[in-house]
Design an enzyme around this catalytic site. Structure first.
Site, mmCIF file in Angstrom:
data_model
loop_
_atom_site.group_PDB
_atom_site.id
_atom_site.type_symbol
_atom_site.label_atom_id
_atom_site.label_comp_id
_atom_site.label_asym_id
_atom_site.label_seq_id
_atom_site.Cartn_x
_atom_site.Cartn_y
_atom_site.Cartn_z
ATOM 1 N N CYS A 1 0.826 -1.210 0.000
ATOM 2 C CA CYS A 1 0.000 0.000 0.000
ATOM 3 C C CYS A 1 0.861 1.262 0.000
ATOM 4 O O CYS A 1 0.401 2.333 -0.387
ATOM 5 C CB CYS A 1 -0.928 0.005 1.214
ATOM 6 S SG CYS A 1 -2.173 -1.304 1.162
ATOM 7 N N PHE A 2 2.105 1.136 0.463
ATOM 8 C CA PHE A 2 2.991 2.292 0.558
ATOM 9 C C PHE A 2 4.214 2.156 -0.343
ATOM 10 O O PHE A 2 5.172 2.909 -0.208
ATOM 11 C CB PHE A 2 3.432 2.492 2.015
ATOM 12 C CG PHE A 2 2.271 2.629 2.960
ATOM 13 C CD1 PHE A 2 1.545 3.802 3.016
ATOM 14 C CD2 PHE A 2 1.881 1.557 3.767
ATOM 15 C CE1 PHE A 2 0.470 3.936 3.883
ATOM 16 C CE2 PHE A 2 0.803 1.681 4.629
ATOM 17 C CZ PHE A 2 0.092 2.864 4.687
#
Length: 464
Positions: free
Chosen positions: A431-432
């Site tokens: 997600c990052f």
């Protein structure tokens, strides 16, 4: 004044009021057309910036909520088709969150990217039966057997699968997520409204293109015993045939493709006549050009026009067609699919470092070993590593500087240090766009750790 004169005066007043409205609408249309012409002449990067501004106007703000998909992995395609086709147009322009049932992962971008990859892989899988790889340019095209009218043995769910594929591709573009599903060039041309040319047949079927060229440039065609018909194998494993039902309406009330009535069923073939009583019209040196033109139209346009319509319907339900019309076919492929190759130098250039790696960056021994190991990987393994780190195996069209999070904000790739005694293998936070890389003591140890990752199935999420 008479009553009739009063009516005439009222009509004139209504016409006077209508005229400015029409003039205003026509002026707006002219202004829009001029803007599109101007943008179409710009370099690709400037076109893309223009598109991003238009998409910002199109997208719903995060404060207006998110579309949420709940997907069972063992029913991924079925759940995805049902839920995506069930969305209203406005919902298609909201930001999206994906939750895999019975998995604790929380979507901040990585799960959505994984879903786009898995869903595109599923719907474009030849085993599903509606798409196949073109013999010419290697892009995806409609399967000829599946595209037959359903009552001639075509795929019974072809329409909804083509519309889903269109929505999927367009939604991925809106969310700035490249998908590994390049279409054949003629399909991109039709989506941007570009005219098709004779040479486009070579992208789909180079052997047929060569054979037609031979017909055009050689005499004695009469001896080949050709006629004005074309046969399509009825090989779709999900299709059936009901020749008595030709010309009726579908169950959903839509009229079936009118071309269905021009087909004749053989045991394993659906034969389409290219002109009236085409099977009785022999191809000769005098009419061979007409035959070549008719066969070209069949293979490039008419055999798949119902499929093309539903694919385009899916795309345009998310993106207005004029936003795509400023791009050419190659640019649209780049927008939708990103770059097919991974440039290691570009990846390293747009990487940030954290923890023990922050101070020395790419001069740290472990980081130098990491990029050395990545450079030695082949394209397939590099894609697997990128999938593990970011949730997507493709690079955005403007390279690694364009990596982003789920909320549309750009998020560079990051390598975070991890104490070696805490974990032996790298750990990803897709997600990052971040990988936690242990402080290995040797290049061989790091390389072995990456090989283990690449050999794993890089799907599924935990709370990490």
């Amino acid at each position: 004044l008479s009553e009739g004169d009063d009516d005439d005066d009222e009509d004139e007043e209504d016409a006077d009021e209508e005229a400015p409205r029409q003039t205003s609408a026509e002026a707006a249309a002219r202004e829009r057309a001029e803007e599109l012409d101007r943008v179409a002449s710009l370099p690709f990067r400037e076109k893309h910036l223009w598109l991003e501004k238009r998409l910002e106007d199109l997208r719903c703000a995060p404060s207006e909520g998110y579309v949420r998909l709940e997907i069972r992995r063992h029913c991924l395609l079925e759940d995805s088709v049902h839920q995506v086709l069930g969305l209203e147009p406005r919902s298609l322009r909201q930001w999206m969150r994906v939750q895999f049932v019975d998995e604790p992962g929380i979507d901040v971008g990585g799960i959505e990217r994984e879903w786009f990859g898995l869903a595109s892989e599923a719907v474009f899988d030849p085993a599903v039966g509606v798409f196949r790889q073109a013999a010419g340019d290697g892009g995806l095209i409609f399967d000829a057997s599946a595209s037959l009218p359903a009552r001639l043995g075509g795929h019974p769910r072809a329409r909804e699968l083509y519309e889903f594929a269109g929505r999927l591709l367009a939604k991925a573009l809106v969310e700035r997520i490249p998908v590994a599903a390049p279409l054949s060039l003629p399909l991109y041309k039709q989506l941007v409204g570009a005219p098709l040319e004779y040479d486009d047949l070579e992208c789909l079927d180079p052997d047929l293109c060569r054979n037609l060229d031979w017909l055009l440039h050689n005499d004695g065609v009469d001896a080949l015993d050709l006629d004005f018909s074309v046969a399509t194998p009825r090989t779709c494993p999900f299709g059936g045939a009901d020749p008595d039902a030709l010309g009726d309406d579908d169950d959903d009330g839509e009229a079936r493709d009118v071309d269905a009535v021009s087909y004749v069923l053989d045991t394993n073939l659906a034969i389409r006549e290219l002109c009236e009583r085409g099977r009785d019209v022999k191809v000769t040196d005098r009419n061979k050009r007409t035959y070549v033109e008719a066969l070209w139209r069949h293979h490039v346009l008419e055999a798949h026009k119902d499929a093309t319509w539903h694919l385009a319907k899916g795309v345009y339900s998310v993106l207005p067609p004029d936003l795509l019309a400023v791009f050419d076919a190659y640019e649209l492929e780049l927008l939708m699919c990103g770059s097919p190759t991974i440039d290691v130098a570009d990846w390293a250039k747009h990487t940030e470092y954290a923890g023990e790696y922050r101070r020395r960056g790419d001069r740290h021994a472990v980081i130098a070993w990491f990029w050395k190991a990545v450079a030695k990987l082949d394209d397939a393994d590099r894609s697997k590593l990128l999938q593990f780190c970011t949730g997507s195996s493709r690079v955005p069209c403007h390279g690694f500087r364009a990596l982003q999070r789920n909320d549309g904000k750009y998020q560079r790739f990051c390598i975070q240090s991890l104490p070696r005694n805490e974990l032996r293998f790298p750990r990803a936070h897709t997600c990052f766009n971040r990988i936690d890389l242990p402080l290995y003591s040797s290049y061989a140890e790091l390389e072995a750790g990456l090989k283990v990752l690449i050999a794993m199935d890089a799907t599924g999420f935990t709370m990490d």
